[in-house]
Structure formats: C-alpha cells, structure tokens
Design a protein around this motif. Structure first.
Motif, PDB file in Angstrom:
ATOM      1  N   ALA A  53      11.115  -3.966   4.186  1.00  0.00           N
ATOM      2  CA  ALA A  53       9.658  -4.047   4.206  1.00  0.00           C
ATOM      3  C   ALA A  53       9.062  -3.257   3.045  1.00  0.00           C
ATOM      4  N   THR A  54       9.598  -2.051   2.817  1.00  0.00           N
ATOM      5  CA  THR A  54       9.014  -1.247   1.742  1.00  0.00           C
ATOM      6  C   THR A  54       9.389  -1.806   0.373  1.00  0.00           C
ATOM      7  N   ILE A  55      10.625  -2.300   0.251  1.00  0.00           N
ATOM      8  CA  ILE A  55      11.020  -2.858  -1.049  1.00  0.00           C
ATOM      9  C   ILE A  55      10.171  -4.081  -1.376  1.00  0.00           C
ATOM     10  N   ILE A  56       9.911  -4.892  -0.350  1.00  0.00           N
ATOM     11  CA  ILE A  56       9.082  -6.080  -0.586  1.00  0.00           C
ATOM     12  C   ILE A  56       7.690  -5.655  -1.045  1.00  0.00           C
ATOM     13  N   LEU A  57       7.163  -4.605  -0.398  1.00  0.00           N
ATOM     14  CA  LEU A  57       5.834  -4.108  -0.743  1.00  0.00           C
ATOM     15  C   LEU A  57       5.764  -3.769  -2.240  1.00  0.00           C
ATOM     16  N   ILE A  58       6.808  -3.093  -2.744  1.00  0.00           N
ATOM     17  CA  ILE A  58       6.814  -2.705  -4.154  1.00  0.00           C
ATOM     18  C   ILE A  58       7.017  -3.924  -5.053  1.00  0.00           C
ATOM     19  N   ALA A  61       3.329   8.624  -3.883  1.00  0.00           N
ATOM     20  CA  ALA A  61       3.928   9.647  -3.021  1.00  0.00           C
ATOM     21  C   ALA A  61       3.246  10.990  -3.250  1.00  0.00           C
ATOM     22  N   PHE A  62       2.944  11.294  -4.535  1.00  0.00           N
ATOM     23  CA  PHE A  62       2.229  12.541  -4.810  1.00  0.00           C
ATOM     24  C   PHE A  62       0.811  12.484  -4.249  1.00  0.00           C
ATOM     25  N   GLU A 108       8.053   7.347  12.834  1.00  0.00           N
ATOM     26  CA  GLU A 108       7.617   7.354  11.455  1.00  0.00           C
ATOM     27  C   GLU A 108       8.038   6.063  10.741  1.00  0.00           C
ATOM     28  N   ARG A 109       9.325   5.731  10.894  1.00  0.00           N
ATOM     29  CA  ARG A 109       9.835   4.539  10.215  1.00  0.00           C
ATOM     30  C   ARG A 109       9.227   3.270  10.794  1.00  0.00           C
ATOM     31  N   LEU A 110       8.997   3.309  12.101  1.00  0.00           N
ATOM     32  CA  LEU A 110       8.380   2.164  12.765  1.00  0.00           C
ATOM     33  C   LEU A 110       6.994   1.912  12.157  1.00  0.00           C
ATOM     34  N   VAL A 111       6.232   2.994  11.977  1.00  0.00           N
ATOM     35  CA  VAL A 111       4.893   2.864  11.403  1.00  0.00           C
ATOM     36  C   VAL A 111       4.981   2.342   9.973  1.00  0.00           C
ATOM     37  N   ALA A 163       3.081   6.159  -0.692  1.00  0.00           N
ATOM     38  CA  ALA A 163       2.415   6.957   0.333  1.00  0.00           C
ATOM     39  C   ALA A 163       3.135   6.838   1.669  1.00  0.00           C
ATOM     40  N   LEU A 164       3.640   5.633   1.981  1.00  0.00           N
ATOM     41  CA  LEU A 164       4.337   5.445   3.257  1.00  0.00           C
ATOM     42  C   LEU A 164       5.677   6.172   3.272  1.00  0.00           C
TER      43      LEU A 164
END
Lengths: 293, 336
Positions: free
Chosen positions: A18-23, A49-50, A145-148, A210-211
């Motif tokens: 999910a996060t890789i797709i987002l990027i 992230a910062f 956390e990961r679920l969110v 940020a996630l």
C-alpha cells in the motif's frame, strides 16, 4: 511454511504494498505526463517523514489522532507547494529530456539531503505513534499503527484514482499522458496539467513519508531505498498506467515481504532486481505497459 | 586546426611534466584519482553517444577491482596480466548484460543498470569470503617492478607515487587515443549519426543495437581495467566505492562537462576535482554546492561547460571577423 507466519507475512506484504503504491503512483504520473525522471521523489518522502516529525512530534498542533492527521495534511500541502514551485521554476524546462531531468533531480537530491542533514542532523529520529496497541485475529497479530497506515494509504490511492477517472482535470491528465499534441489541440494546457500532476505526486510521496515516519525512523537518507523500489514498481507495472502501478506495487511488496521473511532482506532485493531485468528482457515495456510514444 | 594540435601537444607535455614540479603525494593522488574518474567518464560518454544512459560505471569498476584481486592475490598472477584481464572480464559482463537489454530505451535501460549495480553490491557484501574481508579487501599488493631493457627498474610501491602517476597518465592517454580513433572511425561516425537521429539512422540501415553494444562493452572494458589499476594503487577496496552514488557522480561530471565532445567528461571531471579541492575545508557543504552548480549549469549551459567554452570561442571569432570586415572594405573601396 507455518500458517501464522504465512498470515503475518501476507499482512505485512499488504501494508508494504500500500505504501509503495502510494509513492509510485506519483512517480508514475510525473513520468507519464512530464516525461522526466524524477529521481528526487525519494527525497520528498524523506521530507514528508521530517514533516510529521516536526508538525506532530515536535510542534503539537492538536493532541492525539486528529493531530497526526492535521500534521500529515500540513506536510502534504507544504510538499505539494514545493513540488509546484520546482516544476514551474526548474523542471518545466526539462520536460521530455530524460538525461537532463535525471541530472537536475540528482542535483536536487544532493541539495535536499544536505540541507536536511545540516538542519536536522544525521541521527535517526523517532516519532511516537498516536495509534498504540495491537489487533489480533485468527493466526495473525498486527499493530494498529500499520493497520492505519494501510487503510489511509488505500483511501488516498482511491481518491487519486477517482480524481483521475471522474474529474475534468483528471481527464486532462489522462489525455496528456496518452497524446500530448492531441490533448493540446483540444485546449488542454500542458503547463497547468504538469503543475497539478507534480502537486499530486509530491503530496502522495509526502503522505507516504508521514505515514511511515512513526513506523520506522526518520533521517536524511531514508529516501534512496524508497526511490529505487518505486522505480522498480513503475517499470514492472509499465509507465503511466495506474492499474499497472498497483499490480507492480503488490508484486514488489510481496516479493520483499516474503523474500525477507523466508530468505533474507538482501536476497529479497536481489530477487527483485533480477526479476526486473528478466521481465524487461522478455517484455520491454513492463508487465502491463502501454507503449506511449 | 593547427591551434588544436598545438593545444593537445602542450596538454600532453604538461601532463608528463607535472612530477618535475611537484612530488607532493597529495597532489599526485588527486591527479591519479581524477585520471581514473576521467576514464569512467569517457566510457560513459561513449554510451551516451549511442543513446543510452548507464548508471553502472562504478559497478564495472568494482568488477575489475574484485577480479584483479582474485587473479593477483588468490591465483598469483602478475599485475601486468591481471590488469588487462580484469578489463576483459568486465567487458564480458557488459556484453552479457548489454546484448539482451540494450534495445531497451531511456528509463528502462537506466533501471537495468541500476538493478545490476544493486545486485553487484549485494554480491560484494554477501560473498565477502571469496575476496577476503567483510567490508572490502585490504593489503592488495602493488604492481610488480618492471625493468626497462635491463637498464633500470621502475618500482610501484606505496612510496613510489610518481611511477603510479606515470602509469595512470599513460593509461589515460591510451584510452583517450582508442576513443579518439573510435570516434573518428566508421563506428564513431555511426554513433554520432545515431545520437542526432536514431530513427533516421535505423532507416538507412544502421544496426542500432550492434553499435550500442559495442559502445557499452568498450565502456565496461575501460572501467574494468581501471578498476584493477585502482585496486592496486590504493591497496584496499571497500564496497562503498562501487555504489550508485559513485556511478551517479560519473554521470554528473560527464553531463556537466558536456556530452557534445569527448573533451566534455574530462573537463567535467577536472571541474569537480577542483571544486572538491577548493571546498575541502567545508566538507559537509560540498554536496550542496555541487547540486546547485549542476542545476545552474544545466539551466544556463545546456551543452555543458565544454560546449559553452566552444560557443564562447566561436562568438569571439565571429566578433573579430565582423570588426575586421568593414576595415578591409574601406581600404579596397570595393563592395564584396
């Protein structure tokens, strides 16, 4: 292969995907529309992230969960503005010029990384997550956390997909990706579509940063790894196709997760790059690639 | 073109005269490193001329280095045999990688080279026991002494930096000569045709892939031989030197110098070397300045530093001619 471990790895793979797709979605959009190699995409993730470290970890605008999302939105907005400015001032000149855009974004990486290092320092920083605790089900345990992270990423991807499919400016973006000249003849302004696309792409990278900032750690060098993975995704999936990016992201997430669990992290990335080269030899435009001229 | 020949001769003489003026090991080290970088840049320039972007020059440098270590330390070959042999091995790797992938265009080929570099990085760290130490190899012996017609011997130890300097200088010259011959041969002309219009070149019967493979293999060969030189010069190699960042540095130097002529990568390498030296006391700001310069050069000098210099020279010549023309007209009283 024991059941719980498998279920656990499967869930981790989904979160990672999910996060890789987002990027990758942003990277793919930017390549599809502006035809530039945006190598600084990983640095936008790093800045994201910062951003959450600053706007949620250090300056508390609101406490708890709303504070996290407010911080994330502020970060996304700021990075989107940064992306729009960079597009207008700099990247616009290099549209369609692969080599120059590559070098310019490499230069931007150097600048952003060094600036982040001089301002924030080299060492790892942690962000305390607003979602403590675990959720368990039959045969797996996952941190809230990961679920969110997964749900938020999925929602953002859904919004972007809906925007591209249904909105007028989304349609303009698709038109430019398919045929620039024809789109221009229909009165689509390439300039404004490019700026919009840069804003969306940068905001998505910032959202991913940020996630994941609270899940991992934050330092000025976290962008490189993410960038390479995102490039693998869009090349596997085929440039400029949203569906391809999603499938590519799932492929990368699953290879990384399962390879990392059952073999080792290094072998997982070896398999990934080997797979990339082999697939490109067999299918030069990626697995689901549409050949845009 | 008299001026150009004179300039080349002066440069070569100057290159060989450097140790007469300074034997400071630090400056010689800088020059040797710049020479090594310049070879990588010239190889990359050939690949760029054929229309591909490679980000694996440092990886092929690594193949050469590790191969040379294997041959010299483990198999006991003399350096002078291992030196070209490492180049051949790197060239073979390039050939095997290039044949199936060089028909890929643009970003696809870039990612193949990036992926290849990543795989190699993992190989270097995972299979360290083949070569020696965890993070690299230490105590690599220097090249054996050579005797010139039994008259005198040249030694290459850590103390004999001057002989290393000459070795590097000769190697750089040989490579430049090869590349120069190549660019002025049929292959070179074809390469420049491919660069200016690849579809058109293909339509008149030029085999694009073959020329791309030749350029890529040659670049890998140069990088591999250079890797051997590098390993035996520094005496130790670490995996850190063969990563993406180093390959990207070669690409940056080449593009900054200019991709129009093969002087470009040399100018770019020299420029970066001088820049690093000037900013030596502000180590942490170097990337910041480098990045800013990269962007400024690309925005204001799209043909690179060398291209801009040539353009300036051309402009100066034309201005002089324009100033001279009316005077001539006045003397003869005739209109041309």
């Amino acid at each position: 292969m024991t059941g719980p471990l498998f279920a656990q790895t499967f869930l981790n793979a989904l979160v990672l995907s999910a996060t890789i797709i987002l990027i990758s979605l942003g990277l793919s959009l930017i390549y599809g529309i502006m035809h530039i190699m945006n190598f600084m995409h990983g640095e936008l993730y790093m800045l994201g992230a910062f951003g959450i470290w600053g706007f949620f970890g250090q300056i508390k605008i609101l406490p708890g969960i709303p504070g996290f999302f407010v911080g994330m939105l502020i970060t996304m907005a700021l990075i989107a503005i940064l992306g729009m400015v960079l597009e207008r001032v700099l990247l616009k000149r290099f549209r369609g010029d692969l080599l120059s855009s590559f070098i310019v974004t490499l230069g931007l990486i150097l600048i952003m990384q060094t600036a982040a290092m001089l301002i924030f320092g080299k060492d790892d920083k942690g962000v305390r997550t607003p979602f403590p605790g675990l959720t368990s089900g039959p045969g797996f345990v996952i941190s809230n956390e990961r679920l969110v992270v997964m749900v938020t990423a999925a929602v953002l991807i859904g919004i972007v997909y809906f925007f591209i499919q249904r909105f007028k400016s989304g349609r303009a973006m698709r038109a430019v990706a398919q045929d620039q000249d024809a789109a221009q003849l229909q009165g689509v302004s390439i300039d404004s579509v490019s700026t919009l696309c840069m804003a969306i792409g940068c905001a998505l990278a910032a959202a991913a940063g940020a996630l994941l900032g609270p899940v991992f750690y934050v330092n000025p060098f976290i962008g490189a790894d993410v960038l390479i993975k995102a490039f693998v995704v869009i090349i596997l999936g085929g440039m400029g196709s949203v569906g391809g990016t999603m499938l590519g992201g799932l492929a990368v997430g699953f290879v990384d997760s399962f390879g990392g669990t059952y073999l080792s992290g290094e072998f997982a990335s070896m398999i990934l790059f080997g797979l990339l080269i082999v697939i490109l030899i067999i299918r030069p435009t990626g697995l689901f690639g549409v050949f845009y001229k | 073109m008299r001026a150009r020949q004179v300039a080349v001769v002066v440069l070569v003489v100057a290159m060989f005269a450097v140790p007469l003026f300074t034997k400071d090991p630090y400056y010689l080290h800088l020059l040797i490193s710049a020479g090594i970088q310049a070879i990588l840049g010239v190889g990359l320039w050939m690949v760029l001329s054929a229309g591909n972007i490679t980000v694996a020059q440092a990886s092929f440098l690594g193949i050469g280095s590790y191969m040379s270590v294997l041959l010299v330390v483990k198999a006991g070959w003399p350096f002078w045999v291992a030196f070209p042999a490492s180049g051949v091995v790197a060239g073979l790797f390039g050939l095997v990688l290039g044949i199936p992938t060089l028909r890929l265009r643009g970003v696809y080929f870039v990612m193949v080279t990036v992926g290849f570099g990543m795989i190699l990085n993992i190989v270097w760290t995972r299979f360290w026991w083949v070569w020696g130490f965890h993070t690299g190899v230490m105590n690599i012996p220097p090249p054996g002494a050579i005797s010139v017609f039994g008259l005198f011997t040249i030694e290459f130890g850590a103390q004999q930096r001057v002989s290393f300097y000459y070795l590097t200088a000769i190697f750089v010259l040989v490579i430049l000569l090869i590349v120069y011959r190549m660019t002025h041969s049929r292959i070179g002309l074809t390469l420049s045709a491919i660069r200016s219009a690849d579809d058109l070149s293909a339509s008149v019967g030029i085999d694009l892939s073959r020329h791309r493979i030749i350029a890529f293999t040659a670049a890998c060969f140069f990088a591999g031989a250079t890797g051997s030189l590098y390993a035996h010069y520094t005496g130790f190699i670490s995996n850190q030197v063969f990563g993406f960042q180093q390959s990207a540095n070669v690409l940056m130097a080449t593009v900054i110098g200019g991709t129009g002529a093969f002087a470009g990568p040399i100018v770019g390498t020299g420029f970066f070397a001088v820049l690093n030296e000037v900013l030596r006391s502000f180590q942490e700001y170097i990337p910041l300045v480098q990045g800013a310069i990269l962007i400024l050069v690309l925005v204001f000098m799209p043909t690179g530093i060398w291209g801009a210099l040539l353009g300036a020279a051309e402009w100066w010549k034309r201005r002089k001619r324009r100033n001279a023309a009316p005077a001539k007209e006045a003397v003869t009283g005739e209109r041309p």
